[in-house]
Motif scaffolding. Structure first.
Motif, mmCIF file in Angstrom:
data_model
loop_
_atom_site.group_PDB
_atom_site.id
_atom_site.type_symbol
_atom_site.label_atom_id
_atom_site.label_comp_id
_atom_site.label_asym_id
_atom_site.label_seq_id
_atom_site.Cartn_x
_atom_site.Cartn_y
_atom_site.Cartn_z
ATOM 1 N N THR A 269 0.834 -1.209 0.000
ATOM 2 C CA THR A 269 0.000 0.000 0.000
ATOM 3 C C THR A 269 0.865 1.254 0.000
ATOM 4 O O THR A 269 0.575 2.220 -0.717
ATOM 5 N N ASN A 270 1.922 1.254 0.799
ATOM 6 C CA ASN A 270 2.825 2.402 0.828
ATOM 7 C C ASN A 270 3.490 2.614 -0.536
ATOM 8 O O ASN A 270 3.690 3.757 -0.969
ATOM 9 N N GLU A 271 3.827 1.512 -1.178
ATOM 10 C CA GLU A 271 4.402 1.622 -2.516
ATOM 11 C C GLU A 271 3.395 2.233 -3.488
ATOM 12 O O GLU A 271 3.748 3.060 -4.348
ATOM 13 N N ARG A 272 2.135 1.852 -3.348
ATOM 14 C CA ARG A 272 1.091 2.378 -4.224
ATOM 15 C C ARG A 272 0.871 3.873 -3.955
ATOM 16 O O ARG A 272 0.689 4.664 -4.894
ATOM 17 N N ILE A 273 0.908 4.274 -2.707
ATOM 18 C CA ILE A 273 0.754 5.692 -2.374
ATOM 19 C C ILE A 273 1.912 6.508 -2.953
ATOM 20 O O ILE A 273 1.713 7.596 -3.512
ATOM 21 N N ALA A 274 3.119 5.977 -2.813
ATOM 22 C CA ALA A 274 4.286 6.670 -3.367
ATOM 23 C C ALA A 274 4.160 6.823 -4.884
ATOM 24 O O ALA A 274 4.528 7.864 -5.458
#
Length: 784
Positions: free
Chosen positions: A586-591
């Protein structure tokens, strides 16, 4: 019936009462008397059968409790009532209760002994030796059984066989007294249908080497029986000791203050000091210490007579001779003679007890029924008992959990996962919304004096929400004093038109006069967009914690009662690792989404253009009002005149136009029809700030396009990668992590399925109680 008594300490344990022919006495005595009425016998047999089920632990069964101080003649009295001889010894013989259950049977006489132990909140019964067929062995077996109970650590390490074979003479005791008890089951053709419990006698003192705590211990043990409402208290008082000095009387009065269920018995009347007979006669007359059922007096054989082998028949004959020849008793009015002799006492006890049993039968039936229901409900409330096939049971639990998790991820009505997440999403939207640039179409020198009003078209589109950053709530924790908070908030840092104009001029390179590079707008847009990362991260972490808590609750619901909790703990660890991986994705997707927003772009031309025009008009209007307030006020207040045909041209002419109306009319005369009042604002001489107004409108319009896109994309990404990700592939994660489908799957499942000892003990206790109350219910069916 049940008879509970304290131990007496008059004579040696070897004393027996043979009949005149040298064999055991076989005549019916006391409550074993065959002349009892059929109804009384039926009631007494019933209560004894109920006691044989053990249900007295659960409900209050009618009983007779014989209480008294040491050396009050209690043991001799019980022998007279029951028709059997109890084991005796000098000194305090009974250190723990000895419960005797007697059953009349056509088979040969026999006796079995067991230990009834309460340990760690559990009750169990353990057989102590083989069945006894020789009455002479009973006393030794009881003595050894008490020895075992008073040495719990030895019993635990060496077992009961040690106490059956070793020499107990001179052995030390770990306990002086115990509430655990020895149980005797005696049956034979000449045995009465009754039960009694031989209890330690009430202690007046413990001497120099005794334990003062034993006084209260024995007192509380006796009190535990006589406090029951269905207990008939048979108060034994020795005539050789002052009445007021015998503690049993005070104890009986404490639990039966009105004397409703107490029967007094005077023993050892032959030892009354001369001249003091009237003190005891007044009790028989019920003139003092009055009891509803009165006082009785009995005369039992002394220790010397027992040693010489007196028979029961001889003992009863001597009792008759004593009361007939002793003046104090023989001279009593005839109405009091029924209160003398063992036989009269026994008849009265039989009548009272059978009447009490008959009266209590409906209540006993109701108590048993309620106990059956309560026990069944308690069993049903316990976790499911371990399965014989733990591998399939665990697989079934896992499938049920995965289905339930998928249901919660999809959404459940009322207080579900999605309902808990929604406030955080709304707070995230507001956190991004307040990063809108606060452009002011005034010079910075007017800071604090002039400020543009909020655009009305925004109020109608986005509702009347607060622009105040301190109004954050709903799960995202932001402190107005934090640097992180200040960093994401642009509101409050007003950007004035001259500042924008200065930035634009500094950005010019080879542009033509009046033209400004797009980098100005891009710089403002990037400075805003970079503030969105923190709210997105906060939303992600908030959803993660909400999801983790929901998952933990579901895990406990599905696995919390399985085994000893190992399965639940393993699954929690596996799921936490799974959620952490979802969080990373999810953090990768937000980035990734933040990188998309790093360059201004939109194909939503109409939406952007519409907002640009609205904001440009909004900014211009505010500035023009400031520069020429009179003209702008006239334009705003202008109202078109009514149509000309509304007047009678032949009679009344329309009024001459004034102000804005006059100007517009003049423009029509000049051949310029259709000019709107707002166009007159262009007559105001430009001040050179138009490029800055266009930049401000560009940036503000793009914010509207980009922020609405962003506040949709981030929650969607979190929902897909984190919320839906929690359920996606989870069954395989659990199966693999637990290893239940591997070569050691059966062993692993068997270890995981081991039941919690506390739950297992509770289930065993309830199962035994259910057996007791059900067996008691079956006995009652034979009466009703």
């Amino acid at each position: 019936m049940s008879i509970f008594s304290d131990d007496d300490t008059l004579v040696p344990a070897s004393a027996q009462l043979p009949d005149a022919s040298g064999t055991d006495f076989k005549e019916g005595v006391g409550l074993s008397n065959p002349l009892l009425s059929q109804n009384s016998r039926q009631m007494l047999d019933l209560v004894n059968r109920l006691h044989s089920t053990g249900v007295q632990v659960d409900i209050d069964l009618p009983q007779i409790a014989v209480i008294g101080s040491q050396s009050a003649g209690k043991s001799s009295l019980i022998e007279s009532i029951s028709g059997i001889t109890l084991p005796r010894a000098a000194g305090t013989c009974t250190r723990c209760p000895t419960e005797c259950r007697l059953f009349r049977s056509s088979d040969a006489w026999n006796c079995s002994v067991s230990l009834s132990i309460h340990e760690n909140g559990k009750f169990r019964t353990e057989t102590f030796g083989d069945v006894i067929t020789d009455k002479s062995q009973v006393e030794d077996r009881i003595r050894r059984a008490q020895w075992a109970i008073l040495n719990p650590s030895v019993r635990k390490t060496k077992g009961v066989k040690y106490f059956l074979t070793e020499d107990d003479q001179g052995s030390t005791l770990e306990l002086t007294f115990s509430s655990n008890f020895v149980t005797l089951k005696i049956s034979g053709p000449d045995v009465a249908d009754l039960s009694f419990c031989d209890l330690p006698g009430l202690i007046a003192g413990v001497g120099l080497t005794g334990n003062t705590g034993d006084i209260d211990l024995v007192k509380n043990l006796v009190a535990s029986y006589i406090k029951r409402p269905s207990c008939i208290i048979l108060l034994t008082v020795a005539c050789e000791t002052d009445f007021q000095n015998q503690g049993a009387q005070e104890l009986a009065k404490a639990y039966d203050p009105n004397g409703k269920r107490t029967i007094g018995v005077l023993t050892k009347p032959d030892r009354i000091p001369p001249g003091e007979e009237h003190n005891w006669i007044s009790l028989i007359r019920n003139e003092r210490e009055s009891l509803d059922n009165g006082w009785y007096c009995v005369k039992q054989p002394g220790s010397d007579q027992l040693k010489k082998g007196i028979t029961w028949a001889q003992a009863r004959k001597r009792e008759d001779e004593f009361f007939a020849s002793t003046a104090a008793w023989s001279e009593l009015d005839s109405m009091y003679h029924k209160y003398l002799r063992t036989g009269n006492l026994v008849d009265r006890l039989s009548s009272i007890l059978s009447d009490l049993i008959s009266k209590r039968l409906p209540e006993i039936q109701e108590e048993i029924d309620k106990s059956i229901i309560a026990t069944r409900d308690a069993l049903n409330s316990l976790p499911k008992a371990p399965s014989a096939d733990p591998q399939n049971e665990i697989a079934s639990l896992l499938h049920g959990f995965v289905r339930d998790l998928a249901r919660h991820v999809e959404g459940v009505p009322e207080e579900g996962l999605l309902q808990d997440i929604r406030p955080a999403q709304e707070t995230f939207r507001r956190a991004v919304r307040i990063t809108a640039p606060d452009f002011q179409p005034f010079e910075k020198r007017y800071k604090g004096a002039k400020r543009i009003e909020k655009a009305q078209f925004l109020s109608s589109e986005e509702e009347s929400e607060s622009e105040d950053p301190s109004s954050f709530d709903n799960g995202i924790v932001l402190d107005a004093g934090d640097e992180e908070f200040d960093d994401i908030v642009v509101t409050g840092k007003s950007i004035y038109i001259d500042e924008v104009f200065e930035v634009a001029n500094q950005a010019r390179t080879r542009e033509l006069p009046g033209s400004y590079p797009f980098v100005v707008q891009e710089t403002y847009i990037k400075s805003i967009v970079k503030k969105w990362h923190t709210p997105a991260q906060i939303l992600c972490h908030t959803v993660y914690h909400i999801l983790s808590e929901h998952v933990r609750r579901l895990v406990h619901i599905h696995f919390g009662s399985f085994g000893q909790g190992q399965l639940e703990q393993h699954i929690k660890v596996l799921l936490q690792d799974h959620l952490n991986k979802c969080m990373e994705r999810t953090n990768e997707r937000i980035a990734w989404l933040m990188k998309l927003e790093s360059r201004p772009f939109s194909l939503n031309t109409h939406y952007f253009t519409d907002y640009k025009e609205k904001f440009l008009t909004h900014y211009r209007s505010a500035r023009e009002k400031d520069r020429n307030p009179r003209l702008m006020a006239a334009i705003e207040e202008y109202t078109p005149p009514p149509p000309a045909f509304g007047f009678n041209r032949g009679v009344v002419s329309p009024p001459a136009p004034l102000g804005i109306a006059k100007v517009l009319a003049s423009l029509v005369e000049m051949g310029m029809p259709g000019i709107k009042p707002d166009a007159l604002a262009k007559l105001i001489e430009p001040d050179g700030m138009e490029p800055a107004l266009i930049i401000m409108a560009d940036v503000r319009a793009y914010f509207q396009v980009a922020y609405k896109r962003f506040v949709d994309n981030i929650p969607l990404a979190i929902d897909y990668e984190l919320v839906w990700g929690a359920e996606r592939g989870i069954l395989n994660v659990l199966n693999t992590g637990l290893g239940i489908n591997g070569p050691d799957g059966h062993r692993i499942c068997k270890e995981l399925a081991q039941e919690n000892p506390t739950v297992a003990g509770r289930r065993e206790e309830l199962m035994k109680k259910q057996e007791r109350v059900f067996a008691a219910g079956q006995q009652l069916l034979q009466i009703f």
